[in-house]
Design an enzyme around this catalytic site. Structure first.
Site, mmCIF file in Angstrom:
data_model
loop_
_atom_site.group_PDB
_atom_site.id
_atom_site.type_symbol
_atom_site.label_atom_id
_atom_site.label_comp_id
_atom_site.label_asym_id
_atom_site.label_seq_id
_atom_site.Cartn_x
_atom_site.Cartn_y
_atom_site.Cartn_z
ATOM 1 N N ASP A 218 12.503 4.614 -14.745
ATOM 2 C CA ASP A 218 12.784 4.223 -13.360
ATOM 3 C C ASP A 218 14.279 4.240 -13.073
ATOM 4 O O ASP A 218 15.017 3.412 -13.604
ATOM 5 C CB ASP A 218 12.221 2.813 -13.133
ATOM 6 N N HIS A 312 6.103 10.588 -5.603
ATOM 7 C CA HIS A 312 7.205 9.694 -5.258
ATOM 8 C C HIS A 312 8.551 10.408 -5.316
ATOM 9 O O HIS A 312 9.387 10.228 -4.425
ATOM 10 C CB HIS A 312 7.205 8.487 -6.201
#
Length: 404
Positions: A218, A312
């Site tokens: 992330d 995403h």
């Protein structure tokens, strides 16, 4: 919904914070050097409080974070607010070098070093009205628009003052919060508080980008200080008292982890656009690594897009949002179970930018409309704060505004 990547704890903090150690002591990003450079003994790493910019923005995410918002008590004027920021800044400076911050805190950090402590202060939009400073409220602090799917709890959103405390030791972080809360007595009352965590230094064999509670790497595409437009994206040019400061958008994002974990790995990877094992983009082929550039035009052998239309990384990419970007700094939270037995867990998301209208807002509008990952996320609290520049020795954060 991405956080800042973890980087080497030996990084020069004045030039790190988006994945690489760059610059040198006294470099362009405020000259904050850390004892992490020389692989210090546990707990001795320091991040200077005083400097052109506040800590807790470009520094690597610590193992623990405490967020707290305060509201000024009725009748609090500019002098008392200035006194609070003066006291808070002095206490934060002492604690950043491992000294006692003052009364309060219960002595829980008496035998601990500074543990890379950073304390960051921000001002909410209502503060300016309460202190008679509405004419000095920056346009970039305008209220954020409502986004599709938002379910923000007002009791856990907004606030007049925001405090972000980061440290590599939980007791150091909690102690700092206790000290600041005690100093606020009679001036400001706590509005809400949130606690988060990230990977502990040394938990991996080599420095790696952190993972969120979905198990995904992330923060790979965060802006980096060596990018030519980094400062223009992250730090404000004005007004005068905000020059060199930033704007922090906060979100408490609950993840539907039970639903997410029921998906097969390949389905999770399609929704993100990256391999779960190493964070490599699905557009890069089997030999790709995390830093392989994302190719939004690449196709799979069957002719479909390698990065799905609702993945995403595609929807959040600057190329998909007119170049909009922000410096993301995320921490996980896990606050027990909800009434239905599902975990109350997810991401404490902070995005620092020069102007939310050119950073967070366009990206979140697109994510809310077209991100496949959004089906597994719930935005439950949010806030926007002006984060002033740092304070010089002998000064305090926000002094040019409160005394100008």
């Amino acid at each position: 919904m991405t956080g800042i990547p973890a980087v080497s704890r030996r990084a020069v903090l004045g030039g790190a914070g988006a994945g690489l150690a760059v610059g040198a002591v006294g470099g362009a990003w405020g000259g904050r050097a850390s004892a992490r450079e020389s692989k210090p003994l546990p707990g001795t790493a320091r991040v200077a409080f005083h400097g052109p910019r506040q800590g807790g923005i470009v520094e690597p995410a610590q193992a623990r974070v405490e967020w707290a918002a305060f509201d000024l008590l009725p009748g609090t004027g500019r002098d008392r607010a200035a006194g609070l920021l003066r006291d808070w800044s002095a206490a934060a400076a002492r604690m950043s070098v491992g000294e006692p911050g003052g009364d309060g805190g219960g002595g829980i950090a008496l035998d601990a070093g500074p543990n890379s402590l950073t304390v960051t202060f921000g001002f909410g939009t209502a503060l300016f009205d309460k202190l008679g400073l509405a004419d000095r409220r920056p346009p970039a602090l305008a209220a954020l628009p409502a986004f599709p799917g938002d379910a923000l709890d007002p009791a856990r959103s907004d606030g007049d003052l925001w405090v972000q405390i980061g440290a590599d030791d939980a007791l150091v972080a909690v102690h700092a919060l206790r000290v600041l809360r005690r100093l606020a007595a009679g001036v400001a009352a706590p509005r809400w508080q949130m606690s988060g965590f990230a990977r502990t230094p040394g938990a991996t064999a080599r420095p790696t980008t952190g993972r969120n509670l979905m198990g995904q790497v992330d923060g790979t595409n965060n802006p980096r200080p060596q990018d030519p437009d980094f400062a223009a994206k992250v730090f404000a040019a004005g007004p005068d008292w905000m020059a060199g400061g930033s704007y922090a958008v906060l979100r408490r994002i609950r993840m539907l982890l039970d639903d997410w974990e029921s998906l097969p790995t390949d389905r999770q990877e399609r929704l993100v656009g990256r391999r779960k094992s190493d964070g490599a983009p699905l557009s890069g082929g089997p030999d790709a690594g995390e830093r392989t550039p994302v190719d939004l035009a690449a196709t799979a052998p069957d002719g479909t897009l390698a990065i799905a239309p609702d993945a995403h990384v595609r929807v959040a990419a600057p190329d998909s949002n007119g170049g909009a970007a922000m410096l993301r700094r995320g921490f996980s939270f896990h606050d027990g179970l909800l009434a239905d037995g599902s975990p109350d867990a997810g991401l404490l998301f902070a995005a620092f930018q020069a102007d939310p209208a050119r950073g967070f807002v366009p990206v979140q509008q697109r994510l809310a409309r077209g991100d496949g990952l959004s089906r597994f996320l719930r935005h439950e609290a949010g806030a926007l704060f002006a984060v002033p520049p740092g304070a010089p020795e002998g000064g305090y954060v926000g002094q040019p505004l409160l005394e100008g």
